[in-house]
Write a protein that holds these residues in place. Structure first.
Motif, PDB file in Angstrom:
ATOM      1  N   ILE A 141      -6.829   3.035   9.203  1.00  0.00           N
ATOM      2  CA  ILE A 141      -6.630   3.519   7.839  1.00  0.00           C
ATOM      3  C   ILE A 141      -7.878   3.288   6.994  1.00  0.00           C
ATOM      4  N   SER A 159      -5.157   8.103  -6.710  1.00  0.00           N
ATOM      5  CA  SER A 159      -4.642   8.891  -5.577  1.00  0.00           C
ATOM      6  C   SER A 159      -4.602  10.390  -5.880  1.00  0.00           C
ATOM      7  N   GLN A 204       5.496   4.154   0.458  1.00  0.00           N
ATOM      8  CA  GLN A 204       5.091   2.763   0.290  1.00  0.00           C
ATOM      9  C   GLN A 204       5.421   1.940   1.520  1.00  0.00           C
ATOM     10  N   THR A 205       4.509   1.007   1.824  1.00  0.00           N
ATOM     11  CA  THR A 205       4.682   0.093   2.947  1.00  0.00           C
ATOM     12  C   THR A 205       3.804  -1.129   2.665  1.00  0.00           C
ATOM     13  N   LEU A 236       2.346  -1.861   8.677  1.00  0.00           N
ATOM     14  CA  LEU A 236       1.492  -0.898   9.390  1.00  0.00           C
ATOM     15  C   LEU A 236       0.921  -1.500  10.665  1.00  0.00           C
ATOM     16  N   TYR A 260      -4.987   5.322   2.217  1.00  0.00           N
ATOM     17  CA  TYR A 260      -3.970   4.521   1.545  1.00  0.00           C
ATOM     18  C   TYR A 260      -4.543   4.008   0.233  1.00  0.00           C
ATOM     19  N   VAL A 275       0.862  -1.183   0.000  1.00  0.00           N
ATOM     20  CA  VAL A 275       0.000   0.000   0.000  1.00  0.00           C
ATOM     21  C   VAL A 275       0.894   1.227   0.000  1.00  0.00           C
ATOM     22  N   TYR A 276       0.313   2.357  -0.380  1.00  0.00           N
ATOM     23  CA  TYR A 276       1.041   3.613  -0.258  1.00  0.00           C
ATOM     24  C   TYR A 276       0.065   4.680   0.219  1.00  0.00           C
ATOM     25  N   ASP A 277       0.615   5.662   0.942  1.00  0.00           N
ATOM     26  CA  ASP A 277      -0.241   6.710   1.493  1.00  0.00           C
ATOM     27  C   ASP A 277      -0.379   7.875   0.510  1.00  0.00           C
ATOM     28  N   SER A 278      -1.073   8.902   0.919  1.00  0.00           N
ATOM     29  CA  SER A 278      -1.349  10.030   0.018  1.00  0.00           C
ATOM     30  C   SER A 278      -0.090  10.826  -0.333  1.00  0.00           C
ATOM     31  N   ILE A 299      -8.687   2.511   2.772  1.00  0.00           N
ATOM     32  CA  ILE A 299      -8.079   2.185   1.488  1.00  0.00           C
ATOM     33  C   ILE A 299      -9.081   2.592   0.417  1.00  0.00           C
TER      34      ILE A 299
END
Length: 178
Positions: free
Chosen positions: A60, A67, A13-14, A19, A101, A6-9, A62
């Protein structure tokens, strides 16, 4: 819990497992434009505020929408005005403050400047939350305990107050396990 990327705004990336490391993980899956998702956001913002300082919980959402469009939506850019208006109407909120995410490959683009709100598709359907987590509709919420076991999963809601109570109970139960 699936170990999906996943990646955040901000593009960081993680993975979901990273998380959730030693934490309870709450995930809500949604997209723009999804009126039931927007309705649910009112309750989610209340629950998020209640647990915002709990270091044992990762909370979180998704989103399967692109994005860049979601960032414009959260900023309330004029290009997203129709969707922002929908969100405000259905959620009863002025702003969107939940952590968002995205899953690489699942980035549906919503149409802009048109009345058609339902003709969009992700780049790769197999990389979207509904396929990865095996659910049929949006919004879907899930809670995973500290061992990564799913302890709550609900698609849609019958009554927002009851949904909020069930979700809070699931979070409290998962957080109370050592």
């Amino acid at each position: 819990m699936p170990n999906v990327a996943v990646y955040d705004s901000n593009g960081l990336q993680t993975t979901l497992r990273q998380l959730a490391k030693n934490k309870v993980l709450f995930i809500d899956c949604w997209f723009i434009p999804c009126p039931p998702c927007f309705v649910e956001m009112g309750a989610l913002h209340k629950v998020y505020a209640q647990y915002a300082n709990n270091k044992n919980l990762c909370f979180i959402t998704i989103c399967m929408t692109d994005s860049a469009q979601v960032k414009a939506f959260i900023r309330q850019d004029t290009v997203m005005k129709a969707y922002v208006n929908q969100y405000q109407y259905f959620s009863g909120l002025k702003e969107f403050k939940l952590p968002v995410y995205f899953m690489p490959g699942c980035n549906s683009k919503v149409p802009l400047g048109t009345k058609v709100l339902s003709h969009f598709a992700p780049n790769d359907r197999s990389k979207c939350p509904d396929v990865i987590f095996a659910f049929q509709a949006y919004p879907t919420s899930m809670v995973f305990d500290k061992q990564g076991k799913q302890v709550f999963k609900e698609t849609g809601f019958d009554n927002l107050d009851q949904y909020e109570q069930r979700l809070t109970k699931a979070l409290n139960d998962a957080l109370s396990v050592k």
